[in-house]
Write a protein that holds these residues in place. Structure first.
Motif, PDB file in Angstrom:
ATOM      1  N   ASN A 213      -5.943  -1.214 -11.001  1.00 13.17           N
ATOM      2  CA  ASN A 213      -6.782   0.124 -11.850  1.00 13.17           C
ATOM      3  C   ASN A 213      -6.117   1.665 -10.691  1.00 13.17           C
ATOM      4  OD1 ASN A 213      -8.224  -0.997 -13.296  1.00 13.17           O
ATOM      5  ND2 ASN A 213      -9.314  -1.740 -11.346  1.00 13.17           N
ATOM      6  N   SER A 214      -5.607   2.005  -9.980  1.00 11.92           N
ATOM      7  CA  SER A 214      -5.317   2.379  -8.923  1.00 11.92           C
ATOM      8  C   SER A 214      -3.757   3.158  -9.701  1.00 11.92           C
ATOM      9  CB  SER A 214      -4.748   1.859  -7.262  1.00 11.92           C
ATOM     10  OG  SER A 214      -4.056   3.311  -7.177  1.00 11.92           O
ATOM     11  N   SER A 215      -4.158   4.761  -9.820  1.00 10.26           N
ATOM     12  CA  SER A 215      -2.550   5.320 -10.240  1.00 10.26           C
ATOM     13  C   SER A 215      -1.133   5.099  -9.482  1.00 10.26           C
ATOM     14  CB  SER A 215      -3.278   6.748 -10.705  1.00 10.26           C
ATOM     15  OG  SER A 215      -3.207   7.460  -9.422  1.00 10.26           O
ATOM     16  N   TYR A 216      -1.480   4.398  -8.655  1.00  6.99           N
ATOM     17  CA  TYR A 216      -0.513   4.473  -7.755  1.00  6.99           C
ATOM     18  C   TYR A 216       0.651   3.347  -7.623  1.00  6.99           C
ATOM     19  CZ  TYR A 216      -1.657   8.912  -5.499  1.00  6.99           C
ATOM     20  OH  TYR A 216      -2.606  10.709  -5.660  1.00  6.99           O
ATOM     21  N   ALA A 217      -0.389   2.466  -8.543  1.00  8.03           N
ATOM     22  CA  ALA A 217       0.353   1.076  -8.429  1.00  8.03           C
ATOM     23  C   ALA A 217       1.091   1.051  -8.637  1.00  8.03           C
ATOM     24  CB  ALA A 217      -1.142  -0.340  -9.436  1.00  8.03           C
ATOM     25  N   ASP A 218       2.284  -0.241  -8.616  1.00  9.10           N
ATOM     26  CA  ASP A 218       3.294  -0.676  -9.086  1.00  9.10           C
ATOM     27  C   ASP A 218       2.923  -1.757 -10.349  1.00  9.10           C
ATOM     28  OD1 ASP A 218       3.142  -3.205  -8.164  1.00  9.10           O
ATOM     29  OD2 ASP A 218       4.429  -3.146  -6.271  1.00  9.10           O
ATOM     30  N   HIS A 219       3.820  -2.335 -10.726  1.00  9.97           N
ATOM     31  CA  HIS A 219       4.159  -2.984 -11.635  1.00  9.97           C
ATOM     32  C   HIS A 219       3.373  -4.046 -11.770  1.00  9.97           C
ATOM     33  CE1 HIS A 219       7.832  -3.770  -9.978  1.00  9.97           C
ATOM     34  NE2 HIS A 219       7.885  -5.167 -10.289  1.00  9.97           N
ATOM     35  N   ASP A 220       3.584  -4.258 -10.582  1.00 11.54           N
ATOM     36  CA  ASP A 220       2.476  -5.405 -10.412  1.00 11.54           C
ATOM     37  C   ASP A 220       0.869  -5.660 -10.420  1.00 11.54           C
ATOM     38  OD1 ASP A 220       4.758  -8.297 -10.570  1.00 11.54           O
ATOM     39  OD2 ASP A 220       5.214  -7.418  -8.887  1.00 11.54           O
ATOM     40  N   GLY A 221       0.605  -4.027  -9.966  1.00 15.74           N
ATOM     41  CA  GLY A 221      -0.478  -4.070  -9.335  1.00 15.74           C
ATOM     42  C   GLY A 221      -1.187  -4.245  -8.131  1.00 15.74           C
ATOM     43  N   TYR A 222      -0.001  -3.366  -7.785  1.00 13.35           N
ATOM     44  CA  TYR A 222      -0.355  -3.747  -5.575  1.00 13.35           C
ATOM     45  C   TYR A 222       0.205  -2.137  -5.923  1.00 13.35           C
ATOM     46  CZ  TYR A 222      -0.177  -8.377  -4.861  1.00 13.35           C
ATOM     47  OH  TYR A 222      -0.756  -9.772  -5.360  1.00 13.35           O
ATOM     48  N   VAL A 223      -0.322  -1.595  -4.382  1.00 12.15           N
ATOM     49  CA  VAL A 223      -0.061  -0.501  -4.123  1.00 12.15           C
ATOM     50  C   VAL A 223      -0.046  -0.850  -2.108  1.00 12.15           C
ATOM     51  CG1 VAL A 223      -1.570   0.554  -5.286  1.00 12.15           C
ATOM     52  CG2 VAL A 223      -2.985  -0.418  -3.167  1.00 12.15           C
ATOM     53  N   PRO A 224       0.712   0.065  -1.547  1.00 11.72           N
ATOM     54  CA  PRO A 224       1.454  -0.227   0.189  1.00 11.72           C
ATOM     55  C   PRO A 224      -0.185   0.407   0.672  1.00 11.72           C
ATOM     56  CG  PRO A 224       2.154   1.821  -1.334  1.00 11.72           C
ATOM     57  CD  PRO A 224       1.333   1.150  -2.598  1.00 11.72           C
ATOM     58  N   PHE A 225      -0.200  -0.199   1.893  1.00 10.98           N
ATOM     59  CA  PHE A 225      -1.281   0.482   2.711  1.00 10.98           C
ATOM     60  C   PHE A 225      -1.183  -0.177   4.072  1.00 10.98           C
ATOM     61  CE2 PHE A 225      -5.112  -0.772   4.691  1.00 10.98           C
ATOM     62  CZ  PHE A 225      -6.067  -0.361   4.058  1.00 10.98           C
ATOM     63  N   GLY A 226      -1.329   0.882   4.939  1.00 10.08           N
ATOM     64  CA  GLY A 226      -0.874   0.516   6.348  1.00 10.08           C
ATOM     65  C   GLY A 226      -2.028   1.517   7.294  1.00 10.08           C
ATOM     66  N   LYS A 227      -1.016   1.516   8.565  1.00 12.43           N
ATOM     67  CA  LYS A 227      -2.860   2.689   9.416  1.00 12.43           C
ATOM     68  C   LYS A 227      -1.701   3.604   9.939  1.00 12.43           C
ATOM     69  CE  LYS A 227      -3.913   1.920  14.464  1.00 12.43           C
ATOM     70  NZ  LYS A 227      -4.016   0.978  15.487  1.00 12.43           N
ATOM     71  N   LEU A 228      -2.630   4.495   9.472  1.00 12.33           N
ATOM     72  CA  LEU A 228      -2.424   6.109  10.130  1.00 12.33           C
ATOM     73  C   LEU A 228      -2.169   6.251  11.657  1.00 12.33           C
ATOM     74  CD1 LEU A 228      -1.988   8.203   8.463  1.00 12.33           C
ATOM     75  CD2 LEU A 228      -3.642   9.759   9.468  1.00 12.33           C
ATOM     76  N   VAL A 229      -0.809   6.495  11.730  1.00  9.60           N
ATOM     77  CA  VAL A 229      -0.479   6.804  13.034  1.00  9.60           C
ATOM     78  C   VAL A 229      -0.469   8.851  13.145  1.00  9.60           C
ATOM     79  CG1 VAL A 229       0.616   6.589  15.181  1.00  9.60           C
ATOM     80  CG2 VAL A 229      -0.268   4.835  13.609  1.00  9.60           C
ATOM     81  N   ASN A 230      -0.963   8.466  14.156  1.00 12.07           N
ATOM     82  CA  ASN A 230      -0.754  10.239  14.696  1.00 12.07           C
ATOM     83  C   ASN A 230       0.364  10.349  15.710  1.00 12.07           C
ATOM     84  OD1 ASN A 230      -0.820  12.850  15.293  1.00 12.07           O
ATOM     85  ND2 ASN A 230      -2.194  13.430  15.022  1.00 12.07           N
TER      86      ASN A 230
END
Length: 334
Positions: A213-230
């Motif tokens: 349901n995310s507007s950022y999802a790819d054609h398979d419905g996945y979004v990139p996810f990671g750990k924010l590093v400063n």
């Protein structure tokens, strides 16, 4: 003594010549006044923490005034960076070596900024830099080195990088803005090198999470996810990186309102310093500037020109091809 009458045309020409000379003198005087550093700004000149070296300010200001006179800059503020200073002072304290100067407001601010980390091509050439001080500089493609000289800020590009966790069941979108720099002279290939300014933050440990349901999802419905590093205390790939907090103030200043950035040192400064160190002469007696703490650490700086370094990097790429990119894994945790 009899006075001779002067023809009207000659009198007019003489009057215009005198008026023109007076106007030029006034303009020259105004230009001289505008080129001198104001007293309030001179108070920030020095080599201590939060201060700006005289040569760095003079060159940054000259670049800004030139671009203003050319009509290419209307921004009331300009930037400078002293890459000879340490980026990390230890104990979590970052060196302030990026300067934001707004003369109309009599505002001067020094913040931290990262330098180019360079690369170590094992067995071929080592032009890498440590976390604290920069020894190597250059303008070669894919060198990841800082190149000193004149820049102009250009367009801002904001891109989606992925999601990161901010709470037990709460995620946030990570968007990062990149300010493109355009250079001249030795920095003329800044756009080709994709050199610019951006927040010192990124996502690591990337995986794909199902979120159809995310507007950022790819054609398979996945979004990139990671750990924010400063990584404000670290190095960059040749760009100017600011802490996320400082970037929030700097980026709006130049969005759709370009200004100048002068980065010290240039190749001529590096060459002069290297010669002086090799001859074991006094740098101050030679009229040269380099941060004393970093100079002691690095020994002598080196500039790697693109005409020399780019063929080395190109050959290294041929001899050491990168492995094929691997697909981003699916996140294991929900």
């Amino acid at each position: 003594m009899r006075l001779r009458s002067v023809p009207l045309g000659v009198a007019i020409v003489c009057f215009l010549a005198i008026a023109g000379a007076l106007t030029m003198s006034a303009r020259s005087f105004a230009a001289l006044r505008s080129s001198s550093i104001p007293t309030w700004l001179q108070a920030h000149v020095g080599e201590g923490d939060g201060q700006i070296a005289q040569v760095v300010l003079e060159r940054a200001r000259a670049l800004y005034l030139r671009k203003v006179s050319e009509g290419s800059v209307k921004n009331p503020c300009y930037f400078a960076m002293d890459a000879t200073r340490p980026g990390d002072l230890g104990n979590g304290v970052l060196g302030r070596r990026y300067y934001i100067i707004c003369e109309a407001e009599q505002s001067f601010r020094a913040v931290s900024a990262g330098h180019g980390g360079g690369r170590n091509l094992k067995g071929v050439a080592d032009f890498s830099n440590g976390r604290r001080c920069a020894k190597n500089f250059g303008n070669a493609m894919d060198s990841e080195l800082t190149a000193g000289g004149a820049y102009m800020t250009a367009e801002a590009k904001t891109s989606f990088k992925g999601f990161y966790r901010v709470g037990a069941k709460q995620n946030a979108v990570f968007m990062r803005t990149f300010i493109q720099f355009d250079g001249e002279g030795e920095t003329a290939n800044a756009r080709q090198r994709v050199i610019g300014g951006h927040p010192a933050a990124l996502l690591r440990g990337m995986c794909l999470r199902k979120s159809p349901n995310s507007s950022y999802a790819d054609h398979d419905g996945y979004v990139p996810f990671g750990k924010l590093v400063n990584y404000a205390g670290g190095r960059s790939n040749g760009c100017t990186s600011w802490s996320p907090a400082d970037a929030e103030q700097i980026i709006p200043m130049v969005k759709d309102n370009p200004t100048t950035l002068y980065i010290y040192p240039e190749s001529r400064d590096i060459a002069a310093m290297a010669r002086t160190v090799a001859a074991r002469q006094s740098t101050s007696a030679a009229g040269l500037y380099w941060n004393a703490s970093c100079l002691k650490e690095i020994g002598a700086p080196k500039f790697w020109p693109k005409r020399m370094l780019e063929p080395i990097i190109a050959q290294y790429k041929k001899d050491h091809p990168l492995p094929p990119p691997q697909p981003v894994p699916i996140c294991k945790d929900p």
